[in-house]
Design an enzyme around this catalytic site. Structure first.
Site, PDB file in Angstrom:
ATOM      1  N   ASN A   1       3.204   0.691   8.825  1.00 49.86           N
ATOM      2  CA  ASN A   1       4.378  -0.092   8.575  1.00 49.86           C
ATOM      3  C   ASN A   1       4.080  -1.038   7.320  1.00 49.86           C
ATOM      4  OD1 ASN A   1       7.046  -1.319   9.176  1.00 49.86           O
ATOM      5  ND2 ASN A   1       6.087  -3.384   9.247  1.00 49.86           N
TER       6      ASN A   1
ATOM      7  N   LYS B   1      -2.037   7.781 -16.032  1.00 54.36           N
ATOM      8  CA  LYS B   1      -2.588   7.140 -14.902  1.00 54.36           C
ATOM      9  C   LYS B   1      -2.883   5.680 -14.939  1.00 54.36           C
ATOM     10  CE  LYS B   1      -6.893   7.722 -12.836  1.00 54.36           C
ATOM     11  NZ  LYS B   1      -7.180   6.327 -12.295  1.00 54.36           N
TER      12      LYS B   1
ATOM     13  N   LEU C   1      -3.111   3.711  -6.668  1.00 51.34           N
ATOM     14  CA  LEU C   1      -3.534   2.653  -6.079  1.00 51.34           C
ATOM     15  C   LEU C   1      -4.241   3.120  -4.608  1.00 51.34           C
ATOM     16  CD1 LEU C   1      -0.631   0.025  -6.427  1.00 51.34           C
ATOM     17  CD2 LEU C   1      -2.756   0.420  -7.681  1.00 51.34           C
ATOM     18  N   LYS C   2      -4.053   4.308  -4.131  1.00 45.64           N
ATOM     19  CA  LYS C   2      -4.723   4.855  -2.825  1.00 45.64           C
ATOM     20  C   LYS C   2      -4.449   4.020  -1.811  1.00 45.64           C
ATOM     21  CE  LYS C   2      -8.623   6.892  -5.687  1.00 45.64           C
ATOM     22  NZ  LYS C   2      -8.318   6.040  -7.027  1.00 45.64           N
TER      23      LYS C   2
END
Length: 238
Positions: free
Chosen positions: A67, A32, A60-61
């Site tokens: 968009n 990770k 990276l959440k």
């Protein structure tokens, strides 16, 4: 099941990663890469790890307007990572946009990365969720709600604690991916995570993947710690 054991490379830079991976010559890991390492080293760290033969969960959440998330996921898919994530709190439109971006950006001839959503961070207690975040549901109810929304939006699964896995299996089915951080050996400190479990307990509760950081990365002998976690996770008696 060893490829479903993910080692968290929670290091500040590439030099630390290189030093750590010297313990694993010849091992193909699932690792990770989080914000700290990726923001410092950029896509080059992904290229380096791929050249070493490792699979990558890029953690990276993402949480932004649809968009923006779509465009970001298009870029991340082009890096040939194996797993990415978003915050479920971003909503269904954002999560659907994430999948669209991954499909557009995936490398030719390859499947898109697994895409999962964060329900509640493992550092979140029910008291904190209610008083600070303003969610009046119980923690279990909130996680189940986000998981159901995630599945309906076309994602593959969620990040959750091991304690929530059985309920999510009921709500979302056996094929729904559950990635569970907060994994510690019984002898380790809990540190800043509230909802934690051992590898053995994660297996018993039905986790699809476990994410292990400090129990391995801070160990005196990381390879031996990795093997211990792997044995517990796979149910091997030694």
């Amino acid at each position: 099941m060893s490829q479903s054991l993910i080692v968290a490379l929670d290091f500040p830079g590439k030099q630390d990663v290189e030093q750590f991976l010297r313990h694993f010559e010849g091992e193909e890991l699932f690792v990770k890469v989080g914000m700290e390492l990726f923001y410092k080293e950029g896509p080059a760290i992904i290229t380096y790890l791929k050249e070493k033969g490792h699979k990558i969960f890029l953690d990276l959440k993402l949480h932004d307007i649809p968009n923006t998330v779509k465009s970001a996921m298009r870029s991340l898919a082009s890096l040939d990572v194996d797993m990415v994530n978003v915050h479920a709190a971003g909503g269904s439109s954002m999560m659907k946009a994430a999948i669209e971006g991954l499909e557009e950006g995936k490398q030719e001839g390859k499947e898109r990365p697994i895409c999962i959503a964060v329900t509640q961070l493992t550092s979140t207690s029910e008291t904190m969720m209610k008083k600070e975040i303003g969610i009046e549901k119980t923690l279990e109810e909130a996680v189940a709600h986000y998981a159901k929304l995630t599945k309906e939006s076309g994602l593959d699964g969620v990040v959750c604690s091991t304690l929530e896995v059985p309920k999510l299996r009921e709500v979302c089915g056996s094929e729904f991916v559950t990635v569970t951080p907060g994994i510690r050996l019984a002898s380790d400190d809990v540190n800043d995570q509230v909802r934690v479990a051992t590898p053995k307990r994660a297996r018993e509760l039905g986790s699809s993947y476990i994410v292990v950081g400090r129990s391995i990365t801070k160990a005196e002998n990381p390879l031996e710690a990795y093997k211990t976690v792997k044995q517990q996770w796979e149910g091997v008696t030694v």
